[in-house]
Motif scaffolding. Structure first.
Motif, PDB file in Angstrom:
ATOM      1  N   LEU A   3      59.135  32.700  25.892  1.00  0.00           N
ATOM      2  CA  LEU A   3      58.652  33.529  27.083  1.00  0.00           C
ATOM      3  C   LEU A   3      56.918  33.524  27.154  1.00  0.00           C
ATOM      4  O   LEU A   3      56.366  33.562  26.264  1.00  0.00           O
ATOM      5  CB  LEU A   3      58.909  34.938  27.040  1.00  0.00           C
ATOM      6  N   GLY A   4      56.568  33.199  28.567  1.00  0.00           N
ATOM      7  CA  GLY A   4      55.061  33.264  28.587  1.00  0.00           C
ATOM      8  C   GLY A   4      54.523  31.896  28.371  1.00  0.00           C
ATOM      9  O   GLY A   4      53.235  31.705  28.709  1.00  0.00           O
ATOM     10  N   GLY A   5      55.123  30.995  28.196  1.00  0.00           N
ATOM     11  CA  GLY A   5      54.808  29.528  27.820  1.00  0.00           C
ATOM     12  C   GLY A   5      53.419  29.460  27.068  1.00  0.00           C
ATOM     13  O   GLY A   5      53.288  30.000  25.832  1.00  0.00           O
ATOM     14  N   GLY A   6      52.431  28.927  27.850  1.00  0.00           N
ATOM     15  CA  GLY A   6      51.133  28.813  26.894  1.00  0.00           C
ATOM     16  C   GLY A   6      50.131  29.921  27.373  1.00  0.00           C
ATOM     17  O   GLY A   6      48.916  29.745  27.368  1.00  0.00           O
ATOM     18  N   VAL A   7      50.573  31.102  27.930  1.00  0.00           N
ATOM     19  CA  VAL A   7      49.738  32.407  28.177  1.00  0.00           C
ATOM     20  C   VAL A   7      48.688  32.551  27.138  1.00  0.00           C
ATOM     21  O   VAL A   7      47.713  33.115  27.429  1.00  0.00           O
ATOM     22  CB  VAL A   7      50.624  33.481  28.601  1.00  0.00           C
ATOM     23  N   LEU A   8      49.147  32.712  25.683  1.00  0.00           N
ATOM     24  CA  LEU A   8      48.231  32.952  24.745  1.00  0.00           C
ATOM     25  C   LEU A   8      47.264  31.690  24.253  1.00  0.00           C
ATOM     26  O   LEU A   8      46.521  31.891  23.318  1.00  0.00           O
ATOM     27  CB  LEU A   8      49.040  33.578  23.754  1.00  0.00           C
ATOM     28  N   GLY A   9      47.408  30.600  24.916  1.00  0.00           N
ATOM     29  CA  GLY A   9      46.623  29.512  24.668  1.00  0.00           C
ATOM     30  C   GLY A   9      45.793  29.147  26.029  1.00  0.00           C
ATOM     31  O   GLY A   9      45.004  29.844  26.691  1.00  0.00           O
ATOM     32  N   ARG A  10      45.813  27.813  26.362  1.00  0.00           N
ATOM     33  CA  ARG A  10      45.186  27.416  27.778  1.00  0.00           C
ATOM     34  C   ARG A  10      46.001  27.152  28.917  1.00  0.00           C
ATOM     35  O   ARG A  10      45.440  26.691  29.913  1.00  0.00           O
ATOM     36  CB  ARG A  10      44.617  25.937  27.343  1.00  0.00           C
ATOM     37  N   GLY A  11      47.295  27.872  28.862  1.00  0.00           N
ATOM     38  CA  GLY A  11      48.049  27.865  29.980  1.00  0.00           C
ATOM     39  C   GLY A  11      47.764  28.557  31.292  1.00  0.00           C
ATOM     40  O   GLY A  11      47.263  29.711  30.889  1.00  0.00           O
ATOM     41  N   ALA A  12      47.814  28.065  32.218  1.00  0.00           N
ATOM     42  CA  ALA A  12      47.288  28.705  33.633  1.00  0.00           C
ATOM     43  C   ALA A  12      48.100  28.271  34.892  1.00  0.00           C
ATOM     44  O   ALA A  12      47.469  28.109  35.801  1.00  0.00           O
ATOM     45  CB  ALA A  12      45.825  28.733  33.605  1.00  0.00           C
ATOM     46  N   VAL A  13      49.466  28.208  34.801  1.00  0.00           N
ATOM     47  CA  VAL A  13      50.099  27.690  35.894  1.00  0.00           C
ATOM     48  C   VAL A  13      51.203  28.819  36.060  1.00  0.00           C
ATOM     49  O   VAL A  13      50.800  30.080  35.745  1.00  0.00           O
ATOM     50  CB  VAL A  13      50.896  26.331  35.676  1.00  0.00           C
ATOM     51  N   SER A  57      43.365  24.804  36.261  1.00  0.00           N
ATOM     52  CA  SER A  57      42.021  24.813  35.818  1.00  0.00           C
ATOM     53  C   SER A  57      41.008  25.627  36.955  1.00  0.00           C
ATOM     54  O   SER A  57      40.058  26.260  36.266  1.00  0.00           O
ATOM     55  CB  SER A  57      41.257  23.291  35.984  1.00  0.00           C
ATOM     56  N   SER A  58      41.546  25.972  38.025  1.00  0.00           N
ATOM     57  CA  SER A  58      40.753  26.866  38.842  1.00  0.00           C
ATOM     58  C   SER A  58      41.277  28.341  38.957  1.00  0.00           C
ATOM     59  O   SER A  58      40.705  29.153  39.505  1.00  0.00           O
ATOM     60  CB  SER A  58      40.967  26.382  40.320  1.00  0.00           C
ATOM     61  N   PHE A  59      42.167  28.831  37.981  1.00  0.00           N
ATOM     62  CA  PHE A  59      42.396  29.972  37.804  1.00  0.00           C
ATOM     63  C   PHE A  59      41.548  30.870  37.289  1.00  0.00           C
ATOM     64  O   PHE A  59      41.120  30.600  36.320  1.00  0.00           O
ATOM     65  CB  PHE A  59      44.008  30.160  36.739  1.00  0.00           C
ATOM     66  N   CYS A  60      41.515  32.030  37.822  1.00  0.00           N
ATOM     67  CA  CYS A  60      40.250  33.241  37.509  1.00  0.00           C
ATOM     68  C   CYS A  60      40.829  34.450  37.981  1.00  0.00           C
ATOM     69  O   CYS A  60      41.522  34.697  39.028  1.00  0.00           O
ATOM     70  CB  CYS A  60      38.956  32.731  37.793  1.00  0.00           C
ATOM     71  N   PHE A  61      40.313  35.275  37.397  1.00  0.00           N
ATOM     72  CA  PHE A  61      40.345  36.773  37.564  1.00  0.00           C
ATOM     73  C   PHE A  61      39.802  37.111  38.937  1.00  0.00           C
ATOM     74  O   PHE A  61      38.600  36.824  39.147  1.00  0.00           O
ATOM     75  CB  PHE A  61      39.923  37.768  36.473  1.00  0.00           C
ATOM     76  N   ALA A  62      40.254  37.969  39.741  1.00  0.00           N
ATOM     77  CA  ALA A  62      39.607  38.409  41.137  1.00  0.00           C
ATOM     78  C   ALA A  62      39.664  39.850  41.137  1.00  0.00           C
ATOM     79  O   ALA A  62      39.608  40.125  42.311  1.00  0.00           O
ATOM     80  CB  ALA A  62      40.418  37.715  42.163  1.00  0.00           C
ATOM     81  N   GLY A  63      39.859  40.641  40.314  1.00  0.00           N
ATOM     82  CA  GLY A  63      39.566  42.174  40.702  1.00  0.00           C
ATOM     83  C   GLY A  63      40.961  42.681  40.311  1.00  0.00           C
ATOM     84  O   GLY A  63      41.963  42.014  40.021  1.00  0.00           O
ATOM     85  N   PRO A  64      40.873  44.063  40.250  1.00  0.00           N
ATOM     86  CA  PRO A  64      41.899  44.832  39.834  1.00  0.00           C
ATOM     87  C   PRO A  64      42.903  44.723  40.747  1.00  0.00           C
ATOM     88  O   PRO A  64      42.536  44.529  42.296  1.00  0.00           O
ATOM     89  CB  PRO A  64      41.490  46.330  39.652  1.00  0.00           C
ATOM     90  N   HIS A  65      44.149  45.104  40.800  1.00  0.00           N
ATOM     91  CA  HIS A  65      45.026  45.019  41.838  1.00  0.00           C
ATOM     92  C   HIS A  65      45.907  46.504  41.819  1.00  0.00           C
ATOM     93  O   HIS A  65      46.376  46.879  40.596  1.00  0.00           O
ATOM     94  CB  HIS A  65      46.158  43.862  41.766  1.00  0.00           C
ATOM     95  N   HIS A  66      46.187  47.153  43.029  1.00  0.00           N
ATOM     96  CA  HIS A  66      47.035  48.315  42.932  1.00  0.00           C
ATOM     97  C   HIS A  66      48.442  47.939  43.471  1.00  0.00           C
ATOM     98  O   HIS A  66      48.441  47.393  44.585  1.00  0.00           O
ATOM     99  CB  HIS A  66      46.226  49.178  44.047  1.00  0.00           C
ATOM    100  N   ASP A  67      49.148  48.059  42.570  1.00  0.00           N
ATOM    101  CA  ASP A  67      50.612  47.544  43.001  1.00  0.00           C
ATOM    102  C   ASP A  67      51.253  48.388  43.724  1.00  0.00           C
ATOM    103  O   ASP A  67      51.728  49.790  43.431  1.00  0.00           O
ATOM    104  CB  ASP A  67      51.392  47.206  41.771  1.00  0.00           C
ATOM    105  N   SER A  68      51.583  48.277  45.134  1.00  0.00           N
ATOM    106  CA  SER A  68      52.298  49.076  46.089  1.00  0.00           C
ATOM    107  C   SER A  68      53.700  49.198  46.267  1.00  0.00           C
ATOM    108  O   SER A  68      54.195  49.456  47.256  1.00  0.00           O
ATOM    109  CB  SER A  68      51.714  49.059  47.344  1.00  0.00           C
TER     110      SER A  68
END
Length: 267
Positions: A3-13, A57-68
């Motif tokens: 589960l999560g694939g490479g989330v704790l490494g360099r994965g970003a898909v 490679s272009s994945f990045c944080f874009a701020g907090p999110h309010h889950d509605s």
């Protein structure tokens, strides 16, 4: 399978992005071992805390999110994240068209789709099979949102995976929201196939038999238009050949008329 694939490494898909924006999913890494071929994992109540931009490679944080999203009585989000692992066909793409490979992917998808809803399904009437392309029909369970499962680095073919997922969802009485990731051509092609299946009232068993018969004769890349003709002909090669001959004769007739019209104009 993990589960999560490479989330704790360099994965970003796809999978890693979901785990990143819904960090509660990371707990599953501690609780769940690698999935076996007959297993699926469903995680309920995860909330999205982050917005994001880009992909890979272009994945990045874009701020907090309010889950509605709507909430349960205990305050948790009414959500269910399903994890099912596709087979890796990257080194040998032709293997995915073997019957045992189709069966494996179908069983894996059904295992997850059938388990990931707490809403009970009404049994089909006696003597009737589940029909494909379910909409909002009485007895249907919650919609399942899916997409090009296993069609990235694993080398799965979109049309083949679409058919297996459609079979599994229809048998589990789950309407499907298929995300084509802004690919309008793909969306149109899959809609056309689904419309043809509904028009012919194709059952789950019938389409699976057609898929096995069609893919078993190829062991190579699936041609969408060819498969659609095969489905519309009910899996009968002779009907398909006759239809193809009729189209060819019509095309030749149209070309002849165009030539004659051109000749008249030139004269």
């Amino acid at each position: 399978r993990v589960l999560g694939g490479g989330v704790l490494g360099r994965g970003a898909v796809q999978e890693e992005i979901r785990f990143s924006i819904c960090p509660e999913l990371l707990i599953s890494r501690l609780l769940c071992s690698a999935m076996q071929r007959h297993e699926a994992v469903v995680i309920y109540g995860t909330e999205q805390f982050a917005s994001y931009e880009g992909y890979a490679s272009s994945f990045c944080f874009a701020g907090p999110h309010h889950d509605s999203s709507s909430r349960a009585e205990d305050g948790s989000v009414r959500s269910a994240v399903l994890a099912i692992d596709a087979t890796n066909f990257h080194s040998n793409p032709g293997e995915q068209y073997r019957e045992e490979s189709l069966e494996r992917e179908l069983n894996k998808a059904f295992c997850g789709f059938d388990a990931s809803s707490s809403v009970p399904a009404s049994p089909a009437p006696p003597g009737e099979e589940a029909h494909l392309g379910l909409l909002e029909m009485p007895g249907c369970r919650a919609r399942i949102c899916t997409g090009n499962w296993g069609c990235g680095v694993f080398g799965g073919e979109v049309e083949a995976k679409f058919v297996m997922q459609l079979l599994a969802a229809s048998r589990a009485l789950r309407p499907v929201i298929y995300v084509a990731y802004r690919d309008k051509v793909l969306a149109a092609r899959l809609s056309r196939l689904n419309a043809a299946l509904r028009q012919h009232a194709t059952t789950v068993g019938e389409l699976y038999a057609l898929a096995v018969r069609y893919c078993g004769s190829r062991y190579s890349s699936l041609d969408f238009d060819d498969m659609l003709e095969f489905v519309e002909a009910g899996g009968d090669p002779e009907k398909k050949a006759k239809a193809h001959c009729s189209e060819t004769e019509q095309d030749e007739g149209e070309e002849k008329e165009e030539d004659e019209e051109d000749t008249d104009v030139d004269g």
